[in-house]
Scaffold this motif. Structure first.
Motif, short mmCIF file in Angstrom:
data_model
loop_
_atom_site.label_atom_id
_atom_site.label_comp_id
_atom_site.label_asym_id
_atom_site.label_seq_id
_atom_site.Cartn_x
_atom_site.Cartn_y
_atom_site.Cartn_z
N GLN A 202 0.82 -1.20 0.00
CA GLN A 202 0.00 0.00 0.00
C GLN A 202 0.86 1.27 0.00
N ARG A 221 0.40 8.55 5.62
CA ARG A 221 -0.96 8.43 5.10
C ARG A 221 -1.52 9.83 4.90
N THR A 450 -12.08 10.75 0.96
CA THR A 450 -11.18 9.69 1.43
C THR A 450 -11.29 8.46 0.54
N HIS A 453 -9.62 9.25 -2.73
CA HIS A 453 -8.16 9.27 -2.62
C HIS A 453 -7.57 7.88 -2.47
N ARG A 454 -8.20 7.04 -1.65
CA ARG A 454 -7.59 5.75 -1.33
C ARG A 454 -7.92 4.64 -2.31
N ARG A 455 -8.94 4.82 -3.11
CA ARG A 455 -9.28 3.78 -4.08
C ARG A 455 -9.24 4.30 -5.52
N GLN A 458 -5.72 5.24 -6.51
CA GLN A 458 -4.85 4.08 -6.67
C GLN A 458 -5.08 3.39 -8.01
#
Length: 592
Positions: A202, A221, A450, A453-455, A458
Protein backbone atom coordinates in the motif's frame (compact mmCIF):
# COMPACT_ATOMS: atom_id res chain seq x y z
CA UNK A 1 11.59 4.33 -13.82
CA UNK A 2 12.21 0.65 -14.12
CA UNK A 3 11.01 -2.84 -13.35
CA UNK A 4 12.09 -4.69 -10.22
CA UNK A 5 11.63 -8.25 -9.10
CA UNK A 6 12.98 -10.99 -6.91
CA UNK A 7 12.61 -14.42 -5.38
CA UNK A 8 13.74 -14.83 -1.78
CA UNK A 9 14.01 -18.05 0.25
CA UNK A 10 13.43 -20.29 -2.74
CA UNK A 11 12.87 -23.94 -1.90
CA UNK A 12 13.84 -25.19 -5.37
CA UNK A 13 17.18 -25.97 -6.96
CA UNK A 14 19.59 -23.31 -8.14
CA UNK A 15 18.78 -24.14 -11.75
CA UNK A 16 15.06 -23.73 -11.08
CA UNK A 17 15.70 -20.39 -9.35
CA UNK A 18 17.75 -19.22 -12.34
CA UNK A 19 14.95 -20.22 -14.68
CA UNK A 20 12.25 -18.54 -12.60
CA UNK A 21 14.02 -15.22 -12.08
CA UNK A 22 14.73 -15.10 -15.81
CA UNK A 23 11.07 -15.75 -16.62
CA UNK A 24 9.98 -13.08 -14.17
CA UNK A 25 12.38 -10.56 -15.70
CA UNK A 26 11.38 -11.34 -19.27
CA UNK A 27 7.69 -10.86 -18.47
CA UNK A 28 8.26 -7.22 -17.53
CA UNK A 29 11.22 -6.40 -19.77
CA UNK A 30 9.14 -3.68 -21.49
CA UNK A 31 9.71 -1.60 -18.35
CA UNK A 32 13.45 -1.43 -18.99
CA UNK A 33 14.46 -0.84 -22.61
CA UNK A 34 17.87 0.58 -21.60
CA UNK A 35 19.30 -2.41 -19.78
CA UNK A 36 18.76 -5.31 -17.44
CA UNK A 37 20.55 -6.90 -14.53
CA UNK A 38 20.31 -10.10 -12.53
CA UNK A 39 21.85 -11.16 -9.22
CA UNK A 40 21.63 -14.72 -7.92
CA UNK A 41 22.97 -16.19 -4.72
CA UNK A 42 20.86 -19.28 -4.17
CA UNK A 43 18.31 -19.51 -2.63
CA UNK A 44 17.82 -15.80 -3.43
CA UNK A 45 17.69 -13.83 -6.69
CA UNK A 46 16.96 -10.25 -7.79
CA UNK A 47 16.37 -8.70 -11.20
CA UNK A 48 16.06 -5.22 -12.66
CA UNK A 49 14.89 -3.75 -15.97
CA UNK A 50 16.24 -0.25 -16.53
CA UNK A 51 14.80 2.89 -18.10
CA UNK A 52 17.64 5.38 -17.66
CA UNK A 53 16.90 9.07 -17.13
CA UNK A 54 19.73 9.91 -14.71
CA UNK A 55 23.37 8.74 -14.66
CA UNK A 56 23.06 6.61 -17.79
CA UNK A 57 26.62 5.26 -17.58
CA UNK A 58 26.40 4.38 -13.88
CA UNK A 59 23.81 3.15 -11.39
CA UNK A 60 23.25 -0.26 -12.97
CA UNK A 61 21.14 -2.57 -10.84
CA UNK A 62 20.89 -4.72 -8.81
CA UNK A 63 23.17 -2.25 -7.03
CA UNK A 64 25.55 -3.28 -4.25
CA UNK A 65 27.22 -1.13 -1.61
CA UNK A 66 31.03 -1.11 -1.42
CA UNK A 67 31.09 -4.08 0.97
CA UNK A 68 28.83 -6.17 -1.24
CA UNK A 69 26.61 -6.93 1.73
CA UNK A 70 23.55 -4.91 0.68
CA UNK A 71 21.78 -5.25 -2.67
CA UNK A 72 19.22 -2.74 -3.97
CA UNK A 73 16.58 -2.96 -6.70
CA UNK A 74 14.78 0.34 -7.13
CA UNK A 75 12.07 1.74 -9.38
CA UNK A 76 11.25 5.44 -9.52
CA UNK A 77 12.76 8.86 -9.10
CA UNK A 78 13.90 10.52 -5.89
CA UNK A 79 13.98 14.05 -7.24
CA UNK A 80 15.84 15.60 -4.31
CA UNK A 81 18.71 13.13 -4.56
CA UNK A 82 21.28 15.88 -5.13
CA UNK A 83 20.35 17.60 -1.87
CA UNK A 84 20.31 14.28 0.00
CA UNK A 85 23.66 13.34 -1.50
CA UNK A 86 25.24 16.46 0.00
CA UNK A 87 23.82 15.56 3.41
CA UNK A 88 25.13 12.01 3.17
CA UNK A 89 28.61 12.70 1.80
CA UNK A 90 30.24 13.11 5.24
CA UNK A 91 29.12 9.56 6.11
CA UNK A 92 29.16 7.69 2.80
CA UNK A 93 31.56 7.56 -0.16
CA UNK A 94 29.63 7.73 -3.44
CA UNK A 95 30.84 6.02 -6.61
CA UNK A 96 27.98 6.99 -8.96
CA UNK A 97 26.11 10.17 -9.91
CA UNK A 98 22.45 9.12 -9.80
CA UNK A 99 19.67 8.67 -7.27
CA UNK A 100 20.00 4.87 -7.00
CA UNK A 101 23.04 4.95 -4.75
CA UNK A 102 21.50 7.81 -2.75
CA UNK A 103 18.52 5.58 -1.89
CA UNK A 104 20.82 2.83 -0.62
CA UNK A 105 23.09 5.24 1.25
CA UNK A 106 20.10 6.96 2.87
CA UNK A 107 18.84 3.63 4.17
CA UNK A 108 22.28 2.64 5.45
CA UNK A 109 22.73 5.95 7.32
CA UNK A 110 19.18 6.85 8.37
CA UNK A 111 17.47 3.48 8.43
CA UNK A 112 13.70 3.23 8.04
CA UNK A 113 13.27 6.99 8.41
CA UNK A 114 15.02 7.54 5.06
CA UNK A 115 11.68 7.33 3.24
CA UNK A 116 10.49 10.44 5.09
CA UNK A 117 13.26 12.41 3.37
CA UNK A 118 12.53 11.30 -0.19
CA UNK A 119 10.69 13.64 -2.56
CA UNK A 120 9.37 11.74 -5.54
CA UNK A 121 8.00 8.33 -6.45
CA UNK A 122 9.57 5.02 -5.59
CA UNK A 123 9.27 1.32 -4.89
CA UNK A 124 12.39 -0.53 -3.81
CA UNK A 125 13.77 -3.51 -1.92
CA UNK A 126 17.10 -3.76 -0.09
CA UNK A 127 18.48 -7.23 0.61
CA UNK A 128 20.96 -7.95 3.41
CA UNK A 129 23.07 -10.89 2.25
CA UNK A 130 24.41 -11.54 5.76
CA UNK A 131 21.22 -11.62 7.84
CA UNK A 132 19.13 -12.76 4.86
CA UNK A 133 16.47 -10.14 5.58
CA UNK A 134 14.93 -7.45 3.39
CA UNK A 135 13.38 -4.00 3.61
CA UNK A 136 10.91 -2.80 0.96
CA UNK A 137 9.05 0.51 0.70
CA UNK A 138 6.62 2.39 -1.51
CA UNK A 139 6.11 6.14 -2.00
CA UNK A 140 3.57 8.27 -0.18
CA UNK A 141 0.60 7.95 -2.56
CA UNK A 142 1.58 4.85 -4.53
CA UNK A 143 2.79 6.17 -7.87
CA UNK A 144 5.23 3.28 -8.26
CA UNK A 145 3.94 -0.30 -7.95
CA UNK A 146 5.15 -3.14 -5.75
CA UNK A 147 3.29 -6.47 -5.88
CA UNK A 148 4.21 -9.55 -3.91
CA UNK A 149 3.12 -12.99 -2.82
CA UNK A 150 4.30 -15.63 -0.37
CA UNK A 151 4.24 -19.19 -1.70
CA UNK A 152 4.91 -21.55 1.21
CA UNK A 153 8.04 -19.83 2.59
CA UNK A 154 9.20 -18.22 -0.66
CA UNK A 155 8.73 -14.44 -1.01
CA UNK A 156 8.28 -13.24 -4.59
CA UNK A 157 7.87 -9.62 -5.72
CA UNK A 158 7.68 -7.64 -8.96
CA UNK A 159 6.45 -4.41 -10.50
CA UNK A 160 3.58 -6.13 -12.31
CA UNK A 161 1.30 -9.03 -11.45
CA UNK A 162 1.89 -10.62 -14.84
CA UNK A 163 5.55 -11.11 -13.88
CA UNK A 164 4.56 -13.06 -10.77
CA UNK A 165 2.09 -15.17 -12.74
CA UNK A 166 4.96 -16.20 -15.01
CA UNK A 167 6.54 -18.18 -12.16
CA UNK A 168 3.66 -19.29 -9.91
CA UNK A 169 0.51 -21.28 -10.53
CA UNK A 170 -2.36 -18.93 -11.37
CA UNK A 171 -4.21 -18.31 -8.08
CA UNK A 172 -7.95 -18.60 -7.68
CA UNK A 173 -10.05 -15.51 -8.30
CA UNK A 174 -11.13 -13.43 -5.31
CA UNK A 175 -14.88 -13.32 -5.94
CA UNK A 176 -15.48 -10.19 -3.86
CA UNK A 177 -12.75 -8.38 -5.79
CA UNK A 178 -14.30 -9.61 -9.03
CA UNK A 179 -17.70 -8.29 -7.94
CA UNK A 180 -16.09 -4.96 -7.07
CA UNK A 181 -14.66 -4.72 -10.58
CA UNK A 182 -18.04 -5.39 -12.19
CA UNK A 183 -19.91 -2.94 -9.93
CA UNK A 184 -17.25 -0.27 -9.32
CA UNK A 185 -14.27 -0.75 -11.67
CA UNK A 186 -12.97 2.76 -10.89
CA UNK A 187 -12.46 1.72 -7.23
CA UNK A 188 -11.33 -1.83 -7.86
CA UNK A 189 -8.24 -3.95 -7.45
CA UNK A 190 -6.36 -2.20 -4.66
CA UNK A 191 -8.01 -3.07 -1.36
CA UNK A 192 -8.38 -6.68 -2.45
CA UNK A 193 -6.42 -7.99 -5.41
CA UNK A 194 -8.32 -9.94 -8.05
CA UNK A 195 -6.04 -12.95 -7.43
CA UNK A 196 -6.09 -14.61 -4.02
CA UNK A 197 -2.71 -14.44 -2.30
CA UNK A 198 -1.27 -11.59 -4.39
CA UNK A 199 -0.83 -8.33 -2.48
CA UNK A 200 -0.17 -4.73 -3.43
CA UNK A 201 2.15 -2.94 -1.04
CA UNK A 202 0.00 0.00 0.00
CA UNK A 203 1.06 3.64 -0.46
CA UNK A 204 3.17 5.05 2.36
CA UNK A 205 4.02 1.62 3.76
CA UNK A 206 7.10 -0.55 4.10
CA UNK A 207 7.79 -4.24 4.61
CA UNK A 208 10.28 -6.01 6.83
CA UNK A 209 10.95 -9.46 5.45
CA UNK A 210 12.66 -12.46 6.97
CA UNK A 211 12.40 -16.19 6.43
CA UNK A 212 8.82 -17.11 7.28
CA UNK A 213 7.75 -13.60 8.35
CA UNK A 214 6.54 -10.49 6.52
CA UNK A 215 5.42 -7.48 8.54
CA UNK A 216 3.81 -4.30 7.19
CA UNK A 217 4.26 -0.83 8.67
CA UNK A 218 2.83 2.56 7.74
CA UNK A 219 5.16 5.54 7.34
CA UNK A 220 2.75 8.02 5.71
CA UNK A 221 -0.96 8.43 5.10
CA UNK A 222 -2.48 11.41 3.38
CA UNK A 223 -5.39 13.03 5.19
CA UNK A 224 -7.02 16.40 5.67
CA UNK A 225 -6.08 18.36 8.78
CA UNK A 226 -8.67 20.19 10.84
CA UNK A 227 -6.57 23.32 11.27
CA UNK A 228 -7.54 25.85 8.61
CA UNK A 229 -5.16 28.44 7.17
CA UNK A 230 -6.51 31.67 5.64
CA UNK A 231 -7.41 31.33 1.97
CA UNK A 232 -4.71 33.71 0.74
CA UNK A 233 -2.04 31.79 2.68
CA UNK A 234 -3.19 28.46 1.24
CA UNK A 235 -3.21 29.89 -2.28
CA UNK A 236 0.32 31.25 -1.95
CA UNK A 237 1.57 27.99 -0.42
CA UNK A 238 -0.06 25.96 -3.19
CA UNK A 239 1.54 28.12 -5.88
CA UNK A 240 4.97 27.75 -4.28
CA UNK A 241 4.54 23.99 -3.83
CA UNK A 242 3.48 23.48 -7.45
CA UNK A 243 6.38 25.54 -8.77
CA UNK A 244 8.82 23.55 -6.65
CA UNK A 245 7.23 20.22 -7.56
CA UNK A 246 7.33 20.86 -11.31
CA UNK A 247 10.96 22.00 -11.05
CA UNK A 248 11.79 18.74 -9.27
CA UNK A 249 9.85 16.68 -11.82
CA UNK A 250 11.87 18.18 -14.67
CA UNK A 251 15.14 16.91 -13.21
CA UNK A 252 16.62 14.41 -15.66
CA UNK A 253 19.56 13.99 -18.01
CA UNK A 254 17.08 13.79 -20.91
CA UNK A 255 14.09 15.97 -21.92
CA UNK A 256 10.74 15.40 -20.20
CA UNK A 257 7.48 15.70 -22.18
CA UNK A 258 3.89 16.37 -21.12
CA UNK A 259 0.50 14.73 -21.60
CA UNK A 260 -1.49 17.86 -22.40
CA UNK A 261 -5.27 18.03 -22.44
CA UNK A 262 -5.93 21.75 -22.16
CA UNK A 263 -7.66 21.12 -18.83
CA UNK A 264 -6.56 22.86 -15.66
CA UNK A 265 -4.07 20.28 -14.40
CA UNK A 266 -1.96 19.64 -17.50
CA UNK A 267 -2.27 23.29 -18.58
CA UNK A 268 -0.85 24.40 -15.24
CA UNK A 269 2.01 21.90 -15.45
CA UNK A 270 2.76 23.07 -19.00
CA UNK A 271 2.72 26.75 -18.05
CA UNK A 272 5.04 26.25 -15.07
CA UNK A 273 7.38 24.02 -17.08
CA UNK A 274 7.51 26.52 -19.96
CA UNK A 275 8.64 29.14 -17.45
CA UNK A 276 11.19 26.99 -15.63
CA UNK A 277 12.70 24.51 -18.07
CA UNK A 278 15.76 25.17 -20.19
CA UNK A 279 13.73 23.76 -23.10
CA UNK A 280 10.06 23.74 -24.09
CA UNK A 281 8.53 20.35 -23.19
CA UNK A 282 6.73 18.61 -26.05
CA UNK A 283 2.97 18.46 -25.43
CA UNK A 284 1.03 15.32 -26.48
CA UNK A 285 -2.74 15.59 -26.96
CA UNK A 286 -5.12 12.75 -27.87
CA UNK A 287 -7.52 12.96 -30.82
CA UNK A 288 -9.75 10.45 -32.58
CA UNK A 289 -10.53 9.49 -36.16
CA UNK A 290 -12.82 12.11 -37.77
CA UNK A 291 -12.31 14.03 -34.56
CA UNK A 292 -14.19 17.15 -35.62
CA UNK A 293 -17.34 15.09 -36.27
CA UNK A 294 -17.60 14.04 -32.61
CA UNK A 295 -20.24 15.65 -30.42
CA UNK A 296 -18.56 15.96 -27.01
CA UNK A 297 -21.78 16.38 -25.07
CA UNK A 298 -21.43 16.87 -21.32
CA UNK A 299 -21.48 13.53 -19.50
CA UNK A 300 -20.65 12.31 -16.00
CA UNK A 301 -16.92 13.15 -16.12
CA UNK A 302 -16.22 14.46 -19.66
CA UNK A 303 -17.57 17.91 -20.52
CA UNK A 304 -15.93 19.22 -23.69
CA UNK A 305 -13.51 18.63 -26.53
CA UNK A 306 -9.96 19.17 -25.26
CA UNK A 307 -8.31 19.78 -28.63
CA UNK A 308 -9.11 23.50 -29.15
CA UNK A 309 -7.98 24.34 -25.62
CA UNK A 310 -4.77 22.33 -25.93
CA UNK A 311 -3.85 23.74 -29.35
CA UNK A 312 -4.39 27.34 -28.31
CA UNK A 313 -2.46 27.10 -25.05
CA UNK A 314 0.43 25.17 -26.60
CA UNK A 315 0.75 27.98 -29.14
CA UNK A 316 0.64 30.63 -26.39
CA UNK A 317 3.27 28.82 -24.30
CA UNK A 318 5.34 27.99 -27.41
CA UNK A 319 5.29 24.29 -26.58
CA UNK A 320 6.02 21.84 -29.41
CA UNK A 321 2.59 20.33 -30.02
CA UNK A 322 1.94 16.75 -31.10
CA UNK A 323 -1.54 15.46 -31.94
CA UNK A 324 -1.85 11.73 -31.27
CA UNK A 325 -4.69 9.97 -33.06
CA UNK A 326 -6.25 6.92 -31.41
CA UNK A 327 -6.56 4.68 -34.43
CA UNK A 328 -7.91 1.13 -34.11
CA UNK A 329 -6.90 -1.28 -36.85
CA UNK A 330 -9.42 -3.57 -35.19
CA UNK A 331 -11.55 -2.51 -32.23
CA UNK A 332 -11.69 -6.11 -31.02
CA UNK A 333 -7.90 -6.36 -31.29
CA UNK A 334 -7.36 -3.09 -29.40
CA UNK A 335 -9.64 -4.26 -26.60
CA UNK A 336 -7.81 -7.56 -26.39
CA UNK A 337 -4.43 -5.81 -26.20
CA UNK A 338 -5.67 -3.46 -23.49
CA UNK A 339 -6.68 -6.44 -21.33
CA UNK A 340 -3.32 -8.12 -21.88
CA UNK A 341 -1.45 -4.98 -20.81
CA UNK A 342 -3.54 -4.16 -17.75
CA UNK A 343 -3.30 -7.17 -15.46
CA UNK A 344 -5.65 -5.46 -12.97
CA UNK A 345 -8.35 -5.38 -15.73
CA UNK A 346 -8.97 -2.15 -17.69
CA UNK A 347 -11.41 0.12 -15.85
CA UNK A 348 -11.93 3.17 -18.08
CA UNK A 349 -12.30 3.75 -21.80
CA UNK A 350 -9.73 6.52 -21.36
CA UNK A 351 -7.11 3.79 -21.12
CA UNK A 352 -7.20 3.75 -24.92
CA UNK A 353 -6.04 7.37 -24.80
CA UNK A 354 -3.29 6.54 -22.30
CA UNK A 355 -2.12 3.69 -24.51
CA UNK A 356 -1.90 5.67 -27.74
CA UNK A 357 -0.36 8.70 -26.03
CA UNK A 358 2.30 6.50 -24.42
CA UNK A 359 3.24 4.75 -27.67
CA UNK A 360 3.61 8.09 -29.47
CA UNK A 361 5.52 9.90 -26.72
CA UNK A 362 7.96 7.02 -26.16
CA UNK A 363 9.28 7.52 -29.68
CA UNK A 364 10.63 10.95 -28.70
CA UNK A 365 11.06 11.14 -24.92
CA UNK A 366 11.68 8.84 -21.98
CA UNK A 367 9.41 10.61 -19.49
CA UNK A 368 6.27 12.73 -19.41
CA UNK A 369 4.57 14.76 -16.72
CA UNK A 370 0.91 13.92 -16.11
CA UNK A 371 -1.83 15.66 -14.14
CA UNK A 372 -2.86 12.60 -12.12
CA UNK A 373 -3.61 13.09 -8.39
CA UNK A 374 -4.62 16.74 -8.80
CA UNK A 375 -8.34 15.96 -8.57
CA UNK A 376 -8.11 13.21 -5.97
CA UNK A 377 -6.36 15.32 -3.30
CA UNK A 378 -7.84 18.74 -4.14
CA UNK A 379 -11.62 18.16 -4.34
CA UNK A 380 -11.51 17.94 -8.10
CA UNK A 381 -14.74 16.04 -8.85
CA UNK A 382 -17.92 18.07 -9.11
CA UNK A 383 -20.05 15.07 -8.10
CA UNK A 384 -18.64 15.62 -4.59
CA UNK A 385 -20.94 18.64 -4.40
CA UNK A 386 -24.05 16.43 -4.69
CA UNK A 387 -25.67 15.38 -1.42
CA UNK A 388 -27.25 12.42 -3.22
CA UNK A 389 -23.72 11.12 -3.85
CA UNK A 390 -21.90 12.08 -0.66
CA UNK A 391 -24.18 10.68 2.02
CA UNK A 392 -23.39 7.05 1.19
CA UNK A 393 -20.89 5.04 -0.88
CA UNK A 394 -23.94 3.68 -2.69
CA UNK A 395 -24.55 7.20 -3.99
CA UNK A 396 -21.25 7.07 -5.88
CA UNK A 397 -21.83 3.52 -7.10
CA UNK A 398 -25.28 4.37 -8.43
CA UNK A 399 -24.00 7.51 -10.14
CA UNK A 400 -22.15 5.11 -12.44
CA UNK A 401 -24.90 2.50 -12.69
CA UNK A 402 -24.05 0.32 -9.70
CA UNK A 403 -27.47 -1.32 -9.36
CA UNK A 404 -27.63 -2.12 -13.08
CA UNK A 405 -24.08 -3.47 -12.95
CA UNK A 406 -25.03 -5.84 -10.14
CA UNK A 407 -27.26 -7.65 -12.64
CA UNK A 408 -24.23 -8.46 -14.81
CA UNK A 409 -22.95 -10.86 -12.14
CA UNK A 410 -24.05 -14.47 -12.06
CA UNK A 411 -26.91 -15.27 -9.65
CA UNK A 412 -24.39 -17.12 -7.49
CA UNK A 413 -22.19 -14.03 -7.09
CA UNK A 414 -25.23 -11.81 -6.60
CA UNK A 415 -26.09 -13.95 -3.57
CA UNK A 416 -22.83 -12.75 -1.99
CA UNK A 417 -24.62 -9.38 -1.65
CA UNK A 418 -21.71 -7.41 -3.12
CA UNK A 419 -23.45 -4.01 -2.93
CA UNK A 420 -23.87 -4.41 0.82
CA UNK A 421 -20.31 -5.68 1.12
CA UNK A 422 -18.87 -2.72 -0.80
CA UNK A 423 -21.01 -0.22 1.09
CA UNK A 424 -19.68 -1.61 4.38
CA UNK A 425 -16.08 -1.76 3.13
CA UNK A 426 -16.07 1.82 1.88
CA UNK A 427 -17.77 3.14 5.02
CA UNK A 428 -15.12 1.40 7.09
CA UNK A 429 -12.37 2.97 4.97
CA UNK A 430 -13.78 6.43 5.70
CA UNK A 431 -14.25 5.58 9.39
CA UNK A 432 -10.58 4.62 9.68
CA UNK A 433 -9.79 8.19 8.60
CA UNK A 434 -12.26 9.56 11.17
CA UNK A 435 -15.21 10.36 8.87
CA UNK A 436 -18.84 9.26 8.74
CA UNK A 437 -20.86 9.56 5.53
CA UNK A 438 -24.09 9.96 7.50
CA UNK A 439 -23.12 13.16 9.31
CA UNK A 440 -23.61 15.36 6.27
CA UNK A 441 -21.98 18.66 5.39
CA UNK A 442 -18.21 18.83 5.20
CA UNK A 443 -17.79 15.47 6.90
CA UNK A 444 -19.67 13.67 4.12
CA UNK A 445 -17.48 15.42 1.55
CA UNK A 446 -14.37 14.34 3.46
CA UNK A 447 -15.67 10.78 3.78
CA UNK A 448 -16.23 10.54 0.03
CA UNK A 449 -12.94 12.32 -0.69
CA UNK A 450 -11.18 9.69 1.43
CA UNK A 451 -12.72 6.95 -0.71
CA UNK A 452 -11.70 8.79 -3.88
CA UNK A 453 -8.16 9.27 -2.62
CA UNK A 454 -7.59 5.75 -1.33
CA UNK A 455 -9.28 3.78 -4.08
CA UNK A 456 -10.02 5.90 -7.17
CA UNK A 457 -6.53 7.46 -7.13
CA UNK A 458 -4.85 4.08 -6.67
CA UNK A 459 -6.65 2.72 -9.72
CA UNK A 460 -5.75 5.85 -11.70
CA UNK A 461 -2.06 5.66 -10.78
CA UNK A 462 -1.92 1.96 -11.57
CA UNK A 463 -3.41 2.55 -15.02
CA UNK A 464 -0.97 5.39 -15.66
CA UNK A 465 2.01 3.25 -14.74
CA UNK A 466 0.93 0.10 -16.55
CA UNK A 467 0.25 1.85 -19.87
CA UNK A 468 3.20 4.22 -19.94
CA UNK A 469 5.64 1.52 -18.86
CA UNK A 470 4.29 -0.89 -21.46
CA UNK A 471 5.77 1.60 -23.93
CA UNK A 472 8.98 2.06 -21.92
CA UNK A 473 7.92 5.56 -20.81
CA UNK A 474 8.05 7.12 -17.35
CA UNK A 475 5.02 9.03 -16.02
CA UNK A 476 5.98 11.76 -13.55
CA UNK A 477 3.24 13.01 -11.23
CA UNK A 478 4.01 16.48 -9.80
CA UNK A 479 0.69 16.71 -7.93
CA UNK A 480 1.70 13.62 -5.91
CA UNK A 481 4.95 15.07 -4.58
CA UNK A 482 5.15 15.72 -0.85
CA UNK A 483 5.30 19.53 -1.20
CA UNK A 484 1.87 19.57 -2.83
CA UNK A 485 0.43 16.93 -0.49
CA UNK A 486 1.43 18.99 2.54
CA UNK A 487 -0.49 22.04 1.33
CA UNK A 488 -3.47 20.05 0.02
CA UNK A 489 -3.89 18.38 3.42
CA UNK A 490 -4.64 21.80 4.95
CA UNK A 491 -7.50 22.62 2.56
CA UNK A 492 -10.95 21.78 3.91
CA UNK A 493 -14.05 21.56 1.68
CA UNK A 494 -15.16 25.12 2.46
CA UNK A 495 -12.15 26.36 0.47
CA UNK A 496 -11.74 23.40 -1.84
CA UNK A 497 -15.29 23.97 -3.14
CA UNK A 498 -15.60 27.70 -2.54
CA UNK A 499 -18.26 29.40 -4.69
CA UNK A 500 -19.44 25.97 -5.85
CA UNK A 501 -16.29 25.48 -7.93
CA UNK A 502 -14.26 22.31 -7.56
CA UNK A 503 -10.50 22.61 -6.87
CA UNK A 504 -10.87 26.26 -5.91
CA UNK A 505 -7.48 26.74 -4.21
CA UNK A 506 -5.56 25.14 -7.10
CA UNK A 507 -7.50 27.27 -9.59
CA UNK A 508 -6.73 30.45 -7.68
CA UNK A 509 -3.04 29.51 -7.49
CA UNK A 510 -3.07 28.77 -11.23
CA UNK A 511 -3.93 32.40 -12.02
CA UNK A 512 -0.24 33.15 -11.52
CA UNK A 513 0.44 31.27 -14.76
CA UNK A 514 -2.84 30.86 -16.68
CA UNK A 515 -5.62 33.02 -18.09
CA UNK A 516 -9.03 32.64 -16.47
CA UNK A 517 -10.30 30.63 -19.46
CA UNK A 518 -7.96 27.82 -18.42
CA UNK A 519 -7.75 28.37 -14.67
CA UNK A 520 -11.55 28.22 -14.37
CA UNK A 521 -12.29 25.68 -17.09
CA UNK A 522 -14.71 23.07 -15.73
CA UNK A 523 -13.27 19.66 -14.93
CA UNK A 524 -13.28 17.32 -17.92
CA UNK A 525 -11.62 13.91 -17.79
CA UNK A 526 -9.21 12.59 -20.41
CA UNK A 527 -11.49 12.15 -23.43
CA UNK A 528 -12.72 8.92 -24.95
CA UNK A 529 -14.50 8.28 -28.22
CA UNK A 530 -18.26 8.31 -27.46
CA UNK A 531 -19.10 6.70 -30.84
CA UNK A 532 -17.82 3.23 -29.90
CA UNK A 533 -21.00 1.90 -28.27
CA UNK A 534 -22.27 -0.01 -31.31
CA UNK A 535 -18.81 -1.39 -31.95
CA UNK A 536 -18.61 -2.64 -28.37
CA UNK A 537 -21.97 -4.38 -28.81
CA UNK A 538 -20.65 -6.29 -31.81
CA UNK A 539 -17.43 -7.30 -30.02
CA UNK A 540 -19.28 -8.50 -26.91
CA UNK A 541 -21.81 -10.38 -29.01
CA UNK A 542 -18.97 -12.23 -30.75
CA UNK A 543 -17.33 -13.11 -27.43
CA UNK A 544 -20.60 -14.50 -26.10
CA UNK A 545 -20.86 -16.90 -29.03
CA UNK A 546 -17.79 -18.69 -27.70
CA UNK A 547 -17.80 -21.24 -24.92
CA UNK A 548 -16.31 -19.68 -21.78
CA UNK A 549 -16.41 -21.32 -18.36
CA UNK A 550 -15.43 -18.04 -16.66
CA UNK A 551 -18.44 -16.25 -18.14
CA UNK A 552 -20.79 -19.06 -17.14
CA UNK A 553 -19.46 -19.18 -13.58
CA UNK A 554 -19.14 -15.47 -12.84
CA UNK A 555 -21.35 -13.45 -15.19
CA UNK A 556 -25.01 -13.46 -16.20
CA UNK A 557 -25.21 -14.28 -19.91
CA UNK A 558 -28.80 -13.05 -20.40
CA UNK A 559 -27.86 -9.62 -19.01
CA UNK A 560 -24.78 -9.45 -21.24
CA UNK A 561 -26.80 -10.46 -24.28
CA UNK A 562 -29.38 -7.79 -23.45
CA UNK A 563 -26.61 -5.18 -23.46
CA UNK A 564 -25.73 -6.23 -26.99
CA UNK A 565 -29.32 -5.66 -28.17
CA UNK A 566 -29.89 -2.13 -26.89
CA UNK A 567 -31.11 0.13 -29.73
CA UNK A 568 -29.26 3.12 -28.26
CA UNK A 569 -26.31 3.09 -25.86
CA UNK A 570 -26.01 5.57 -22.98
CA UNK A 571 -22.69 6.54 -21.41
CA UNK A 572 -23.10 4.13 -18.48
CA UNK A 573 -24.17 1.33 -20.82
CA UNK A 574 -21.18 1.95 -23.06
CA UNK A 575 -18.92 1.71 -20.02
CA UNK A 576 -20.57 -1.56 -19.01
CA UNK A 577 -19.97 -2.95 -22.49
CA UNK A 578 -16.34 -1.87 -22.35
CA UNK A 579 -15.82 -3.39 -18.90
CA UNK A 580 -17.44 -6.72 -19.77
CA UNK A 581 -15.37 -7.08 -22.94
CA UNK A 582 -12.18 -6.29 -21.02
CA UNK A 583 -13.09 -8.69 -18.21
CA UNK A 584 -13.76 -11.57 -20.59
CA UNK A 585 -10.56 -10.89 -22.54
CA UNK A 586 -8.61 -10.58 -19.28
CA UNK A 587 -9.98 -13.91 -18.02
CA UNK A 588 -8.51 -15.71 -21.03
CA UNK A 589 -5.01 -14.55 -20.05
CA UNK A 590 -5.02 -14.17 -16.27
CA UNK A 591 -7.71 -16.50 -14.86
CA UNK A 592 -7.67 -20.27 -14.42
Amino acid sequence: MCGIGGILYSTGTRNLLQQQITQLAVRQQHRGPDGEGLWLQSPHALCHQRLSLVDEKGSAQPFADASGRYMLVYNGEVYNYQELRRELQPYYRFTTEGDTEVVLAAWLIWGVSCVQRFTGMFAFLIWDTVTETAFAARDAVGVKPFVYTVQQQTFLFASEVKALLAVISTPAINEYALAEYVIAPYLSGDGEAIHNGICYLQPGTYLQISRGAVTTHSWYRFGWQQQQQPEEVLTAQMADALAQSVAMSLRADVPVGLFFSGGLDSSLLGAIAAEQAAYKPTAYTITFQQHHDIQFDATTIVNADDLPYAQKLAHTLQLPFHRVEARHRSLAGSLQLLAQINDRIPAWEQEFSQHFLSIAAAKKVKAVMVGDAADEINYGYFFLLKDTVNTSPLGLLNLFGGTERLGLLSPRLQRLQPLEYLNHTYRQLAAEAGYDFARGGEESVLAMSTLVHRRWLQRLLHNGDIHTMHAGLEARVPFANREVLTVASQVLPRYGFKAGMEKYVVRTAALGWLDKAYAWRKKSALPRDPRLGKGYQQVLHTLLQQRNDFVDACLHRPALEALCQLPTVTENERMMLFNMICLINWSKVYAN
